[in-house]
Design an enzyme around this catalytic site. Structure first.
Site, PDB file in Angstrom:
ATOM      1  N   GLU A 212       0.832  -1.198   0.000  1.00 24.48           N
ATOM      2  CA  GLU A 212       0.000   0.000   0.000  1.00 24.48           C
ATOM      3  C   GLU A 212       0.869   1.251   0.000  1.00 24.48           C
ATOM      4  OE1 GLU A 212      -2.860  -0.277   3.237  1.00 24.48           O
ATOM      5  OE2 GLU A 212      -2.915  -2.443   3.095  1.00 24.48           O
ATOM      6  N   GLU A 322      -9.968   6.795   2.832  1.00 23.82           N
ATOM      7  CA  GLU A 322     -10.426   6.088   4.016  1.00 23.82           C
ATOM      8  C   GLU A 322     -10.249   6.989   5.234  1.00 23.82           C
ATOM      9  OE1 GLU A 322      -8.338   2.433   4.764  1.00 23.82           O
ATOM     10  OE2 GLU A 322      -9.325   2.103   6.683  1.00 23.82           O
TER      11      GLU A 322
END
Ligand SMILES: *[C@@H]1O[C@H](CO)[C@@H](O)[C@H](O)[C@H]1NC(C)=O
Ligand SMILES: *[C@@H]1O[C@H](CO)[C@@H](O)[C@H](O)[C@H]1NC(C)=O
Ligand SMILES: *[C@@H]1O[C@H](CO)[C@@H](O)[C@H](O)[C@H]1NC(C)=O
Ligand SMILES: *[C@@H]1O[C@H](CO)[C@@H](O)[C@H](O)[C@H]1NC(C)=O
Length: 410
Positions: A212, A322
């Site tokens: 990520e 997020e």
């Protein structure tokens, strides 16, 4: 009688003293131990430095000899020879590493690391004390950052909200996109807000493997609310074999101009100038290295033995925003922002975007997915939302984000 009493008294005194003594000693030992652990962890994290650069945001960036970087603490990397560049033809776009005049990170306004060193954000005692425990420092906590899977135990009150898109059930060799940079308000130091890409294989129960990268505002890790470039990897569903940046050995950095975990120099402004960066995570076929590219810089790579489920390819690629907030005892929704803090429909210069979205296919070609093939996950559209589109100039793109708390999101 008298003697006996004295003896008993003395005995008692000795026993009490012993007990108290042991307890005190125990306490001293514990705090000593804690102290030792902090020292140990800091020593492990902070390598001998060739030069240190004081960033205006308070960070210290240590330039560390490239062969002293944390990766070499990994038993499987002990004899590793650093590969400075993607070699094989599977990486079709090998441009990169060339110097540009753009200064992406704040610390670079104050200096530059010498050749053969890499910049590492120095970890402080405060960093470690802020985290729950020394052992878990650098890991995502609680481990719930995956867009499709919510593995929150019933008693866990931390809520993660997403506005993201993904491609699933493929054989992907990489992710490519351009991510706009914002500084969302995060309303509590326990919360976070981020924008990133996920490269995923495996499943939760048998070990989710992810790579990520993106930007994040994460107070508990960095002690402020600045927007920082980050990387993350896990090989066991966000458990023990997981970490941010260079916090545990694994990622091999080759670049001296980009520091993982360091703050950006330029942030987009509402209805003003927009800043973004090109972010690529791409697998080099011959070597099995997953390269991370930030704009024109090959930052470094994750060897695929770190993430065995990603040895061949990724099954899923995702992009989006997020936030996490602590919903325990909270009467209303958090006002922590995602992206720019504005909803997707406001569009360019107002909402955050990720554009030029591409995946690398198994023949190692970058492919633009059509918007209808991107599956969206929007957990609370009245709080944070998403719009997918496609244009000649921007390729496939998303606008995403929102303010959190508002009359529709309570
Ligand atoms: C590293 O090299 C040493 C000396 O040649 C060897 O004994 C050791 O097994 C090697 N370690 C790895 C992980 O390859
Ligand atoms: C990078 O530099 C090399 C050597 O100077 C040059 O051949 C190459 O075209 C440059 N790449 C880019 C993208 O500018
Ligand atoms: C960051 O944001 C939190 C929550 O809004 C605030 O309490 C804290 O003071 C901020 N920290 C800094 C360094 O600005
Ligand atoms: C931050 O969250 C914690 C835990 O939910 C809560 O106790 C605290 O009051 C919050 N702080 C602010 C400034 O909202």
């Amino acid at each position: 009688m008298m003697l006996n009493q004295t003896v008993i008294f003395l005995l008692l005194w000795v026993i009490i003293d012993l007990v108290v003594g042991i307890t005190l000693a125990g306490k001293i030992k514990l705090s000593d131990l804690h102290e030792q652990k902090i020292e140990q962890r800091l020593k492990q994290l902070n390598k001998p430095t060739v030069k240190s650069i004081h960033s205006p945001d308070g960070d210290i960036i240590d330039c560390v000899w490239i062969y002293h970087q944390p990766a070499f603490d990994h038993p499987l990397l002990k004899n590793h020879t650093i590969q400075m560049w993607p070699k094989s033809d599977s990486i079709r776009d090998k441009t990169g590493g060339n110097k540009t005049d753009i200064i992406h990170q704040l610390w670079r306004t104050k200096g530059e690391c010498p050749e053969d060193t890499i910049p590492i954000r120095r970890r402080t005692r405060d960093d470690l004390l802020r985290s729950d425990s020394i052992e878990t420092h650098g890991r995502k906590n609680p481990p719930t950052i995956f867009p499709t899977t919510y593995h929150l135990p019933d008693d866990q009150k931390e809520v993660h909200e997403h506005a993201s898109v993904h491609l699933d059930y493929g054989e992907y060799h990489g992710s490519k996109s351009r991510i706009s940079i914002w500084k969302p308000d995060v309303s509590n130091t326990t919360e976070f807000s981020l924008a990133q890409t996920w490269v995923v294989n495996g499943d939760w129960d048998n070990g989710l493997n992810t790579l990520e990268s993106g930007w994040q505002v994460l107070h508990c890790m960095y002690g402020d609310n600045n927007t920082r470039f980050f990387t993350y990897w896990t090989s066991n569903s966000y458990g023990k074999n997981s970490c941010y940046n260079l916090d545990c050995p694994g990622f091999v950095q080759v670049n001296k101009d980009v520091a993982l975990g360091a703050a950006f120099n330029s942030i987009s402004t509402y209805n003003g100038k927009q800043y973004d960066f090109l972010l690529t995570i791409e697998k080099e076929q011959d070597t099995g290295l997953w390269w991370l590219k930030f704009d024109t810089y090959q930052v470094g790579y994750w060897p695929s033995f770190l993430v065995p489920k990603l040895a061949d390819s990724a099954r899923m690629i995702a992009w989006g925003g997020e936030i996490a907030h602590d919903a325990s005892g909270q009467k209303e929704h958090t006002s922590t922002q995602m992206g720019s803090g504005h909803f997707a429909e406001e569009g360019f210069k107002k909402a955050a975007y990720i554009n030029s979205i591409e995946y690398i296919d198994k023949a190692n070609y970058p492919i633009k997915p059509s918007p209808q093939n991107l599956e969206a996950i929007v957990t609370r559209p009245e709080c944070y939302n998403l719009k997918v589109g496609s244009s000649r100039r921007w390729g496939t793109y998303i606008f995403y984000g929102g303010p959190g708390l508002n009359p529709q999101c309570l």
